[in-house]
Write an enzyme that holds these catalytic residues in place. Structure first.
Site, mmCIF file in Angstrom:
data_model
loop_
_atom_site.group_PDB
_atom_site.id
_atom_site.type_symbol
_atom_site.label_atom_id
_atom_site.label_comp_id
_atom_site.label_asym_id
_atom_site.label_seq_id
_atom_site.Cartn_x
_atom_site.Cartn_y
_atom_site.Cartn_z
ATOM 1 C CG LEU A 84 -3.446 2.113 -1.938
ATOM 2 C CD1 LEU A 84 -1.972 2.427 -2.026
ATOM 3 C CD2 LEU A 84 -3.877 1.163 -3.052
ATOM 4 C CG HIS A 85 -7.259 -2.815 1.569
ATOM 5 N ND1 HIS A 85 -6.683 -4.015 1.195
ATOM 6 C CD2 HIS A 85 -8.286 -2.617 0.694
ATOM 7 C CE1 HIS A 85 -7.330 -4.525 0.175
ATOM 8 N NE2 HIS A 85 -8.305 -3.691 -0.165
ATOM 9 C CG ASP A 86 -2.864 -4.032 6.247
ATOM 10 O OD1 ASP A 86 -2.304 -2.940 5.979
ATOM 11 O OD2 ASP A 86 -3.094 -4.413 7.416
ATOM 12 N N GLY A 87 -4.280 -5.521 1.989
ATOM 13 C CA GLY A 87 -4.275 -6.429 0.849
ATOM 14 C C GLY A 87 -3.448 -5.879 -0.291
ATOM 15 C CG HIS A 88 -4.615 -2.347 -2.355
ATOM 16 N ND1 HIS A 88 -5.620 -1.786 -1.605
ATOM 17 C CD2 HIS A 88 -5.174 -2.681 -3.549
ATOM 18 C CE1 HIS A 88 -6.740 -1.765 -2.321
ATOM 19 N NE2 HIS A 88 -6.503 -2.309 -3.489
ATOM 20 C CD GLN A 110 -9.214 -7.697 -11.353
ATOM 21 O OE1 GLN A 110 -10.056 -6.825 -11.537
ATOM 22 N NE2 GLN A 110 -8.268 -7.600 -10.426
ATOM 23 C CB VAL A 137 -4.611 -9.518 2.972
ATOM 24 C CG1 VAL A 137 -4.355 -8.959 4.375
ATOM 25 C CG2 VAL A 137 -3.283 -9.823 2.271
ATOM 26 C CB SER A 176 -13.060 -5.315 -0.111
ATOM 27 O OG SER A 176 -13.695 -4.572 -1.132
#
Length: 285
Positions: free
Chosen positions: A33-37, A153, A176, A185
């Site tokens: 996980l990263h800040d986009g998630h 997607q 993000v 990503s």
């Protein structure tokens, strides 16, 4: 937060959470996980009373020569991030729980899955549509959250939900980015420092085309030429296209309705995707 690994336990936990006023949110992920998630999680927390994050590296959406075996994984870190973010249920099944022995039923998406990434990754969206359908049935959320970076997607999942009568609202959360513009990503970790610097050409090209669009340019050929100049710095450009946001068909005339400029390219051995949405109603020109 409860970490759950089986469908039976998940359904029991969600049965306890459901009531006439409840609103269950699902954030499907493949982990690392990263800040986009985390932006998806925060969107879910704002809109829902019970928040579920799934972590499952889905084997059916990887091709035979793709990176399934080395896809980045760090479950203890992911679990702690979810706990700190206020996730209620972390669903982390094993492959055998999702695809039991003799599993043989797949969801075949339609025309939206064929262009762009679909033409370079045969079978990818079949795997996506299948695992998303299974997660929708397992969780039965009211809302599901997806990131705009995976633009195609999102389109495939919206169509899937409508076609298969899933009573689920599909929310797309803006991409993000790191401060320098690179779209976040999990695969970015594959990039060396030099490759990461070159990877910035994707967002720079998209942003230059977006700036021209903002200034009034509506010719798709000129917009693509503007984007292509910096993007030529990549090792392999698979596609750079302007497509209608609803049909994903190429825009050949003036951009007069919402469109997206989408790119996929290899930098070193890492495949990256990105996009920006061009909305004529938002800009002058």
């Amino acid at each position: 937060m409860r970490t759950i690994t089986t469908v039976s336990e998940l359904r029991l936990a969600l049965a306890e959470a459901r009531n006439p006023e409840s609103r269950i949110g699902l954030v499907p992920t493949m982990g690392y996980l990263h800040d986009g998630h985390m932006a998806l999680v925060q969107a879910s927390r704002r809109q829902c009373s019970t928040n579920v994050v799934s972590i499952f590296v889905n084997p059916t959406q990887f091709g035979p020569k793709e990176d399934l075996s080395i896809y980045p994984r760090d479950f203890p870190r992911d679990e702690e991030l979810c706990r700190a973010a206020g996730v209620d249920i972390l669903f982390a099944p094993q492959a055998e729980e999702v695809y039991p022995p003799q599993f043989g039923t797949f969801v075949e998406p339609g025309a939206l899955a064929r262009p762009l990434c679909g033409s370079f990754r045969p079978g990818h969206f079949r795997g996506v549509a299948t695992v998303v359908s299974k997660l929708f049935n397992m969780v039965q959320p009211d809302v599901a959250f997806f990131g705009q970076k995976d633009f195609q997607q999102c389109a495939v999942v919206r169509r899937l939900a409508a076609d298969l009568n899933f009573p689920i609202e599909i929310v797309t959360v803006p991409t993000v980015r790191d401060p320098d513009g690179l779209a976040m990503s999990s695969r970015n970790r594959y990039l060396s420092a030099a490759e990461r610097a070159r990877a910035l050409s994707l967002s720079r090209g998209l942003f230059q085309a977006e700036a021209d669009f903002l200034a009034g340019e509506r010719d798709p050929v000129r917009l693509l030429l503007r984007a292509r100049r910096p993007i030529e710095n990549v090792d392999e450009l698979q596609y750079l296209e302007i497509v209608d946001t609803q049909t994903l068909e190429p825009v050949s005339n003036r951009v007069s309705r919402p469109a997206a400029i989408c790119v996929a390219a290899y930098v070193g051995s890492t495949r990256l995707i990105d996009n920006v949405v061009l909305n004529p109603d938002s800009y002058a020109g």
